[in-house]
Motif scaffolding. Structure first.
Motif, PDB file in Angstrom:
ATOM      1  N   ALA A 192       0.948  -1.362   0.134  1.00  0.00           N
ATOM      2  CA  ALA A 192       0.025  -0.123   0.024  1.00  0.00           C
ATOM      3  C   ALA A 192       0.966   1.201   0.077  1.00  0.00           C
ATOM      4  O   ALA A 192       0.741   2.227  -0.632  1.00  0.00           O
ATOM      5  N   ARG A 193       1.936   1.195   0.857  1.00  0.00           N
ATOM      6  CA  ARG A 193       2.966   2.325   0.640  1.00  0.00           C
ATOM      7  C   ARG A 193       3.641   2.675  -0.734  1.00  0.00           C
ATOM      8  O   ARG A 193       3.783   3.814  -1.137  1.00  0.00           O
ATOM      9  N   GLN A 194       3.970   1.390  -1.342  1.00  0.00           N
ATOM     10  CA  GLN A 194       4.462   1.648  -2.661  1.00  0.00           C
ATOM     11  C   GLN A 194       3.341   2.212  -3.696  1.00  0.00           C
ATOM     12  O   GLN A 194       3.553   2.947  -4.558  1.00  0.00           O
ATOM     13  N   GLY A 195       2.181   1.800  -3.451  1.00  0.00           N
ATOM     14  CA  GLY A 195       1.098   2.098  -4.268  1.00  0.00           C
ATOM     15  C   GLY A 195       1.064   3.714  -4.182  1.00  0.00           C
ATOM     16  O   GLY A 195       0.719   4.599  -5.168  1.00  0.00           O
ATOM     17  N   LEU A 196       0.859   4.422  -2.923  1.00  0.00           N
ATOM     18  CA  LEU A 196       0.786   5.552  -2.590  1.00  0.00           C
ATOM     19  C   LEU A 196       1.817   6.344  -2.918  1.00  0.00           C
ATOM     20  O   LEU A 196       1.656   7.695  -3.460  1.00  0.00           O
ATOM     21  N   ARG A 197       3.189   5.830  -3.164  1.00  0.00           N
ATOM     22  CA  ARG A 197       4.276   6.674  -3.310  1.00  0.00           C
ATOM     23  C   ARG A 197       4.209   6.723  -4.873  1.00  0.00           C
ATOM     24  O   ARG A 197       4.527   8.024  -5.490  1.00  0.00           O
ATOM     25  N   ASP A 198       3.994   5.797  -5.661  1.00  0.00           N
ATOM     26  CA  ASP A 198       3.618   5.842  -6.997  1.00  0.00           C
ATOM     27  C   ASP A 198       2.609   7.070  -7.347  1.00  0.00           C
ATOM     28  O   ASP A 198       2.675   7.756  -8.386  1.00  0.00           O
ATOM     29  N   ALA A 199       1.278   6.833  -6.863  1.00  0.00           N
ATOM     30  CA  ALA A 199       0.348   8.094  -7.163  1.00  0.00           C
ATOM     31  C   ALA A 199       0.960   9.357  -6.594  1.00  0.00           C
ATOM     32  O   ALA A 199       0.490  10.087  -7.522  1.00  0.00           O
ATOM     33  N   LYS A 200       1.612   9.543  -5.791  1.00  0.00           N
ATOM     34  CA  LYS A 200       2.259  10.841  -5.343  1.00  0.00           C
ATOM     35  C   LYS A 200       3.155  11.422  -6.363  1.00  0.00           C
ATOM     36  O   LYS A 200       3.452  12.525  -6.763  1.00  0.00           O
ATOM     37  N   ASN A 201       4.027  10.380  -7.020  1.00  0.00           N
ATOM     38  CA  ASN A 201       5.107  10.707  -7.959  1.00  0.00           C
ATOM     39  C   ASN A 201       4.222  11.032  -9.112  1.00  0.00           C
ATOM     40  O   ASN A 201       4.803  11.940 -10.004  1.00  0.00           O
ATOM     41  N   LYS A 202       3.212  10.321  -9.363  1.00  0.00           N
ATOM     42  CA  LYS A 202       2.563  10.615 -10.681  1.00  0.00           C
ATOM     43  C   LYS A 202       1.835  12.225 -10.590  1.00  0.00           C
ATOM     44  O   LYS A 202       2.042  13.044 -11.540  1.00  0.00           O
ATOM     45  N   ALA A 203       1.442  12.472  -9.500  1.00  0.00           N
ATOM     46  CA  ALA A 203       0.753  13.529  -9.395  1.00  0.00           C
ATOM     47  C   ALA A 203       1.907  14.728  -9.027  1.00  0.00           C
ATOM     48  O   ALA A 203       1.553  15.964  -9.151  1.00  0.00           O
ATOM     49  N   ARG A 350      -4.546  23.177 -15.468  1.00  0.00           N
ATOM     50  CA  ARG A 350      -4.384  21.989 -15.798  1.00  0.00           C
ATOM     51  C   ARG A 350      -3.928  20.798 -14.679  1.00  0.00           C
ATOM     52  O   ARG A 350      -4.408  19.766 -14.452  1.00  0.00           O
ATOM     53  N   LYS A 351      -2.719  21.231 -13.878  1.00  0.00           N
ATOM     54  CA  LYS A 351      -2.375  20.670 -12.834  1.00  0.00           C
ATOM     55  C   LYS A 351      -3.332  20.410 -11.580  1.00  0.00           C
ATOM     56  O   LYS A 351      -3.377  19.365 -11.063  1.00  0.00           O
ATOM     57  N   LEU A 352      -4.163  21.725 -11.659  1.00  0.00           N
ATOM     58  CA  LEU A 352      -5.086  21.421 -10.484  1.00  0.00           C
ATOM     59  C   LEU A 352      -6.108  20.628 -10.683  1.00  0.00           C
ATOM     60  O   LEU A 352      -6.648  19.776  -9.979  1.00  0.00           O
ATOM     61  N   LEU A 353      -6.423  20.306 -12.098  1.00  0.00           N
ATOM     62  CA  LEU A 353      -7.485  19.443 -12.605  1.00  0.00           C
ATOM     63  C   LEU A 353      -6.831  18.268 -12.489  1.00  0.00           C
ATOM     64  O   LEU A 353      -7.521  17.230 -11.970  1.00  0.00           O
ATOM     65  N   GLU A 354      -5.603  17.930 -12.869  1.00  0.00           N
ATOM     66  CA  GLU A 354      -5.022  16.453 -12.424  1.00  0.00           C
ATOM     67  C   GLU A 354      -5.123  16.145 -11.069  1.00  0.00           C
ATOM     68  O   GLU A 354      -5.304  14.896 -10.643  1.00  0.00           O
ATOM     69  N   LEU A 355      -4.678  17.152 -10.090  1.00  0.00           N
ATOM     70  CA  LEU A 355      -4.528  16.929  -8.910  1.00  0.00           C
ATOM     71  C   LEU A 355      -6.090  16.715  -8.164  1.00  0.00           C
ATOM     72  O   LEU A 355      -5.973  15.692  -7.439  1.00  0.00           O
ATOM     73  N   ASN A 356      -6.971  17.158  -8.716  1.00  0.00           N
ATOM     74  CA  ASN A 356      -8.508  16.779  -8.349  1.00  0.00           C
ATOM     75  C   ASN A 356      -8.870  15.431  -8.714  1.00  0.00           C
ATOM     76  O   ASN A 356      -9.368  14.519  -7.953  1.00  0.00           O
TER      77      ASN A 356
END
Length: 490
Positions: A192-203, A350-356
């Protein structure tokens, strides 16, 4: 009359009978005492060993088992009296006594089942367990044929009980269970931590709140700069439009100063120097002629300075073009700045939309990680508690302590000599009186008559014998050969 009542009382009768049959009474008393003494020598002696257990407050009664608190728990009230009763019943349990019986008498295992059961029941009767009221002490007693055997039996029983108490107080497999569950939860938490880290790196954010705050701050800054650029561009265009009609009325001297947007310091210095040379020329001419060398020199210097000043000053058309060109370039700069700011604002939006869009995924992964961390920490804590329980069990540390170990008492508890002798003495006395009274009551008539005669003589009373009326020696009124009836008259 009182004297006669006294003499005929049961006490006098008993004393007379005891004295009359004192031989028989003495024989009964001696036989009874001899039997008691023989019993004291023949009856096998019985010895007793005693031990005491102290029940303290410990992990067994003050803390929950690790496996009992993994979910929702219900508060249960358990008194000390309940715990003491549970310990007493455990000590009385058949399984514990059977194991003790087998260890003390190993030869009983080869006996037939019925004989073995009878032997076990006899052994069970020799163990006594009790607890005084309002006390946390458990009294354990064991009787045997020898003091060594009683002590050994009781010590074996206590050792087996302590082992069983530690075994039933905690689950033996709880530590291995929690170790396995903790390892499984650790793997889930790492995933779960790795998945959260990947999601944060993507965002491209460290945290949702931090990323949103930074992005909103950048958007606000760009919007403010864009408003300033729009205002500056509008002002520049308005100024450029107004300059076309107003520059015609501005003097040429001021136009030159407005080329750079500020006064021209070089031309101003040349004009100041020109003014000073003209003042000196007038001063020299006031005292000298035009042909004087000083006057000629100052005149030549003035001519050169005026020529240089005319060459340095642009004409009116060039100045106006320069002013308009500067306004045009400023407008172009502001327009380019505006375009750049609009592009930046569009990117930030656009970044704000991606963040949402990524917020839902990141929030879900964050919640999952938080829950797994809490569960994992709970299991780690339970694992440590289970490990501590196993360590306490290995070192035999429990809340039940041996307050008094199995005692060695060489004095037998049975038979009790004093009690046996006292009871035999009382029984002998009672038996002697009973034999004397029965002998006196059921004795022969001649003996009774003789005794009565002797008793009368001893009291000093007149005693006479007489035949009943109608009786004859030949037995006319009765059968021949009947014994003569005697009557004692007092």
């Amino acid at each position: 009359m009182p004297t006669n009542d006294l003499l005929s009382s049961p006490l006098r009768t008993s004393v007379v009978a005891l004295w009359r049959y004192k031989g028989r009474a003495a024989a009964v008393f001696i036989v009874t005492m001899a039997a008691a003494v023989a019993a004291l020598f023949l009856v096998p002696r019985e010895y007793e060993s005693e031990a005491r257990l102290l029940v303290r407050i410990g992990r067994e009664n003050a803390a929950l088992d690790p496996t009992a608190s993994t979910g929702h728990t219900i508060a249960l009230s358990s008194t000390r009296e309940t715990e003491i009763n549970s310990i007493v019943e455990h000590l009385r349990s058949r399984s514990l006594l059977e194991r003790t019986f087998v260890l003390v008498e190993p030869e009983s295992t080869s006996a037939p089942p019925l004989e073995r059961e009878m032997a076990f029941r006899s052994f069970q009767k020799t163990v006594h367990i009790d607890s005084p009221r309002a006390s946390t002490v458990v009294l354990v007693q064991c009787a045997a044929a020898t003091p060594q055997r009683a002590q050994k039996t009781l010590a074996t029983l206590l050792d087996l009980y302590l082992d069983e108490h530690m075994r039933i107080s905690r689950n033996l497999g709880s530590h291995a269970f929690f170790v396995k569950q903790s390892a499984s939860l650790k793997e889930q938490l790492d995933g779960a931590r790795q998945g959260l880290r990947d999601a944060k790196n993507k965002a491209a954010v460290a945290s949702l709140e931090g990323g949103r705050t930074a992005l909103e701050s950048q958007i606000n800054s760009v919007e403010m700069r864009l408003r300033e650029a729009n205002a500056s561009l509008a002002a520049s265009r308005a100024r450029s439009a107004s300059l076309h009609g107003e520059l015609d009325d501005v003097r040429e001297a001021l136009l030159g100063q407005l080329v750079q947007g500020s006064p021209n310091d070089g031309l101003a210095g040349m004009r100041q120097k020109l003014f000073e040379l003209r003042a000196r020329q007038e001063e020299i001419l006031s005292t000298h002629t035009d042909e004087h060398p000083r006057a000629i020199a100052i005149r030549l210097e003035l001519e050169g300075l005026e020529k240089a000043l005319r060459a340095a000053e642009p004409d009116r058309h060039e100045i106006m073009q320069a002013i308009l060109a500067r306004e045009t370039s400023e407008q172009a700069s502001l327009a380019a700045q505006k375009e750049q700011l609009e592009s930046q604002l569009s990117q930030l939006n656009r970044k704000l939309l991606e963040l949402n869009e990524n917020e839902r995924v990141i929030a879900g992964l964050t919640t999952e990680v938080t829950q797994l961390e809490a569960t994992y920490l709970g299991y780690v804590e339970k694992t440590e508690e289970a490990r501590m329980d196993e360590a306490l069990r290995a070192d035999r540390i429990t809340n039940v302590s041996i307050l008094q170990p199995a005692s060695f008492v060489p004095k037998p508890i049975r038979p009790q000599k004093a009690s046996v002798l006292v009871m035999a003495c009382l029984l002998g006395i009672f038996g002697a009186f009973a034999v004397a009274l029965m002998s006196d009551q059921y004795g022969s008539p001649h003996r009774s008559s003789e005794n009565g005669t002797d008793a009368g003589a001893s009291t000093g009373r007149g005693v006479s014998s007489a035949k009943p009326h109608g009786a004859s020696p030949s037995g006319k009124n009765g059968k021949r050969g009947d014994p003569e009836r005697h009557y004692v008259k007092v």
